[in-house]
Structure formats: structure tokens, C-alpha cells
Design an enzyme around this catalytic site. Structure first.
Site, PDB file in Angstrom:
ATOM      1  N   ASP A   1      77.980 103.285  46.719  1.00  0.00           N
ATOM      2  CA  ASP A   1      77.407 104.614  46.499  1.00  0.00           C
ATOM      3  C   ASP A   1      78.117 105.657  47.346  1.00  0.00           C
ATOM      4  O   ASP A   1      78.431 106.758  46.884  1.00  0.00           O
ATOM      5  CB  ASP A   1      75.911 104.615  46.834  1.00  0.00           C
TER       6      ASP A   1
ATOM      7  N   ASP B   1      75.038 102.378  37.815  1.00  0.00           N
ATOM      8  CA  ASP B   1      74.405 102.091  39.101  1.00  0.00           C
ATOM      9  C   ASP B   1      72.926 101.781  38.929  1.00  0.00           C
ATOM     10  O   ASP B   1      72.319 101.126  39.779  1.00  0.00           O
ATOM     11  CB  ASP B   1      74.601 103.282  40.045  1.00  0.00           C
TER      12      ASP B   1
ATOM     13  N   GLY C   1      70.448  97.187  39.923  1.00  0.00           N
ATOM     14  CA  GLY C   1      69.114  96.872  40.417  1.00  0.00           C
ATOM     15  C   GLY C   1      68.277  96.162  39.374  1.00  0.00           C
ATOM     16  O   GLY C   1      67.535  95.217  39.685  1.00  0.00           O
TER      17      GLY C   1
END
Length: 203
Positions: free
Chosen positions: A91, A66, A70
Site C-alpha cells: 500500500d 487491493d 482481504g
């Protein structure tokens, strides 16, 4: 809280990896889905079977992916609105699956119903924490406060399951009840923050 203080340090590690993955042809959205599917599958497979140590490491490994979506979005120059919604939705799915799997272990495997109650409190409050922030932002308000955000909730839960699986007495009890209390406090903090922001708009 941890997200704020650790973001710069983590980015120095993840940004080069994210750029490399983009060069390989992977997309941030694909990484988001891979991490979520892996974390959900790991949680729902290992924890209900009582395999706490294996479950802890598998979920932790996929949760770390995760951090890369980004970094990959930054490598591509910018994220997309869909990517942001997908990331937040995934999430919630991963968090819910982890809490549900831990609750399953507590209730069905360990047959500890008070501990199962703590896990269910963590499940519900964790979803509400995120919902309050999302609903506030949709209303033009803010709720960027709280003693335990997603990173803290994930760390506390997995430290508890991992240590308990390794034979540390009451590690899971301390983790879940502590997280339950802190999560409820965070819900209250965010609701108070939204109320204050709404009052400022009226004034």
C-alpha cells in the site's frame, strides 16, 4: 473514515469474488503483488507522459484489486502475519508511486511548481499518516483516527487527475491542495491521539 462505513457493503461484493479466486488457485499475497505492480507501473507510465485520464483508470483498476486480497484471506479462513505486513508495505509503495507520478506531472509536464509543492506535501504526509499508526501500534498505543485515510487519499487524488484530464479547470489544483491540508490535519490528529493514549498509560 470511509473504510469504516463502506467495509460491510464492499465485503458483500468482494467476498464471493475472493472465494472464486481462491478456488482458481490464486493466493492473497499474489493478488497484493499484482495490484501493486500494476498500480505502480500505471502511475509511473501514464502520469509523467501527461496521460491523466488513462493513468487514472489504470491505477484505479489495479487499486481495486487491493480489496480482493482481504476477501481471499477471509475465504481461506484467516490471514497471515506476513500477508498483513506485505499488504501494508505494498500500500505504501503504491501510494508513494502515485503521489510521485502526480508530482512529476505537475513539475515536469505542467511546469506548475506550486501545484508540484502540493503534490509533494501529499506524498510526504501520506507516508507519515501510515507511519504514525504503525509506530503507535508497535508501541502498544492506538492511532485509529484521521479525516483522510488511504481510501480517501486515493479517491481525492484520482478524481482530481481524472477530471483535470477531461478538461475540468482547476480540478487537480483543488484536489491536491485540499488533500494536502487534510493530510496535514490527519497527521496532527494521529499524533494527538498517540499523545493522549500515552498519557492514559501514565495515569
Amino acid at each position: 473514515m470511509l473504510n469504516i462505513f463502506a467495509r460491510a457493503s464492499v465485503s458483500r461484493v468482494t467476498d464471493p469474488i475472493g472465494a472464486w479466486l481462491v478456488r482458481l488457485g490464486l493466493t492473497p499475497n499474489a493478488m497484493t503483488v499484482i495490484g501493486t505492480v500494476g498500480a505502480v507501473a500505471g502511475a509511473l507510465w501514464f502520469f509523467p507522459r501527461g496521460e491523466l485520464v488513462a493513468g487514472t483508470f489504470v491505477v484505479w483498476g489495479f487499486a481495486m484489486l487491493d480489496l480482493l486480497d482481504g476477501a481471499m484471506a477471509r475465504a481461506k479462513g484467516k490471514g497471515t502475519k506476513f500477508g498483513g505486513v506485505l499488504d501494508s508495505s505494498c500500500d505504501r509503495i503504491a501510494d508513494g508511486a502515485l503521489s510521485a507520478a502526480v508530482a512529476w506531472y505537475c513539475l515536469a509536464v505542467a511546469q506548475n511548481y506550486t501545484l508540484g509543492a502540493a503534490a509533494l506535501i501529499c506524498l510526504v504526509s501520506g507516508q507519515v499518516i501510515s507511519y504514525v499508526k504503525a509506530r503507535a501500534e508497535a508501541s502498544g498505543l492506538h492511532a485509529d483516527v484521521g479525516i483522510v485515510e488511504r481510501a480517501e487519499r486515493l479517491i481525492i487524488t484520482l478524481v482530481g487527475t481524472g477530471l483535470f484530464g477531461l478538461g475540468v479547470p482547476y480540478a487537480l489544483h483543488v484536489a491536491l491542495w485540499g488533500l494536502a491540508v487534510l493530510s496535514v490535519v490527519t497527521v496532527i490528529q494521529r499524533l494527538v491521539a498517540v499523545w493522549q493514549a500515552a498519557q492514559e498509560e501514565i495515569a
